[in-house]
Design an enzyme around this catalytic site. Structure first.
Site, mmCIF file in Angstrom:
data_model
loop_
_atom_site.group_PDB
_atom_site.id
_atom_site.type_symbol
_atom_site.label_atom_id
_atom_site.label_comp_id
_atom_site.label_asym_id
_atom_site.label_seq_id
_atom_site.Cartn_x
_atom_site.Cartn_y
_atom_site.Cartn_z
ATOM 1 N N GLY A 14 0.840 -1.197 0.000
ATOM 2 C CA GLY A 14 0.000 0.000 0.000
ATOM 3 C C GLY A 14 0.872 1.242 0.000
ATOM 4 O O GLY A 14 0.499 2.291 0.522
ATOM 5 N N ASP A 39 1.805 -2.121 -4.477
ATOM 6 C CA ASP A 39 0.447 -1.563 -4.372
ATOM 7 C C ASP A 39 -0.376 -2.010 -5.576
ATOM 8 O O ASP A 39 0.157 -2.276 -6.653
ATOM 9 C CB ASP A 39 0.550 -0.022 -4.328
ATOM 10 N N TYR A 155 -13.902 -4.443 10.507
ATOM 11 C CA TYR A 155 -12.611 -3.735 10.414
ATOM 12 C C TYR A 155 -11.879 -3.849 11.748
ATOM 13 O O TYR A 155 -10.682 -4.162 11.789
ATOM 14 C CB TYR A 155 -12.836 -2.268 10.044
ATOM 15 N N THR A 192 -6.396 10.727 5.622
ATOM 16 C CA THR A 192 -6.081 10.139 4.309
ATOM 17 C C THR A 192 -7.409 9.711 3.670
ATOM 18 O O THR A 192 -8.437 9.664 4.355
ATOM 19 C CB THR A 192 -5.209 8.878 4.440
#
Ligand code: NAD
Length: 266
Positions: A14, A39, A155, A192
């Site tokens: 990533g 990525d 998550y 982000t």
């Protein structure tokens, strides 16, 4: 004992955008010799390589199109790293998504992807290609690995899993044999794309309702702060430790609570 960044090579998943790219740049500013950005996104990858070349000159970074869920592709990212740089010393398992609407995919990326990087590093690449006596794996968890957030329970589960990996794989018995230092880092809410427009990236209904009620309350921080703290952690954290960086404050070590039980009686 400190971990020396100067002269080392890193693979960052990533790494073509968001925090991963900022970790790459901050490590290069601190003497890292070269970095692989592994990525999914070729578009981000090309842009990232240009930015790195402008700031640091040529031959300091490569991009390898990689889906961390695919073991062969992850293997290829390591392979291209050692072909280009001859060594690999640091893995940052950073690739991750936040989206409970596609929870099975999220589990595959956040958990399986991280395990792929660990297994390949331990079994195939670090023994042969690390430069010093030690290699380093940094697994990116989250404050969602230490507490619950009601809009994205899956998550949270993936990030708790990442904490568990660091605790298991850093066991001194394993460390003595692998010489791979494991550190776990838990960013708090950081500005982000991962956290922009979070609406809809959950299972709807009560989860969306939770987000609408609570989303505004979370204190965020700048990505640059996170990247600077990350490099301090990499240089100084000892094997098996867990670090939190949130709200723009300096990193602090998270110490899991003592538990009462059979193990503690031995
Ligand atoms: N931003 C935050 O608030 C925050 C907080 C805690 C933890 N984190 C964690 O930090 C990590 C990075 O997050 P970010 O904020 O930079 O996210 P981001 O969405 O800005 O960037 C993620 C990057 O990962 C890449 N990626 C996604 N799936 C991939 C896959 N299967 N294989 C390879 N690459 C893939 C994307 O292309 C992108 O470049 C994630 O693991 C995230 O869970 C972020």
């Amino acid at each position: 004992m400190a971990f020396q960044v100067e002269g080392k090579y890193a693979l960052i998943t990533g790494g073509a955008s968001g925090l991963g790219l900022l970790y790459a740049k901050e490590l290069l500013r601190n003497g890292l010799k070269g970095v692989t950005l592994a990525d999914m996104s070729e578009e981000f990858g090309e842009k990232a390589l240009k930015e790195i070349e402008e700031e640091f000159g040529p031959d300091r970074a490569i991009f390898v199109k990689t889906d961390v869920v695919d073991y062969q592709q992850f293997d290829n990212a390591y392979q291209k790293t050692v072909e280009k740089f001859r060594n690999v010393d640091i893995l940052i398992n950073n690739a991750g998504i936040l989206n409970d609407a596609v929870w099975e995919k999220q589990i595959a990326i956040n958990i399986n992807g991280t395990i792929h990087g660990i297994l390949l590093g331990l079994e195939k690449y670090f023994p042969k290609y690390k430069q010093g006596t030690e290699a380093l794996i940094v697994n990116i968890s989250s404050t969602a690995g230490l507490q619950g957030y009601g809009h994205v329970p899956v998550y949270c589960a993936t990030k708790h899993a990442v904490i568990g990996m660091g605790r298991g794989w850093s066991d001194p018995f394993l460390y003595e044999r692998t010489k791979v230092r494991f550190i776990t880092v838990c960013p708090g809410v950081t500005l982000t794309p991962l956290i922009f427009d979070m609406g809809g990236r959950n299972m709807g209904g009560i989860y969306e309702e939770f987000l609408q009620k609570n989303g505004e309350k979370w204190v965020s921080q700048e990505p640059d702060h996170m990247a600077k703290e990350m490099v301090n952690i990499i240089k100084n954290a000892s094997n098996g430790t867990i670090w939190v960086v949130e709200g723009g404050d300096p990193a602090y070590e998270y110490i899991p609570a003592e538990r009462r039980g059979v193990l503690s009686k031995k």
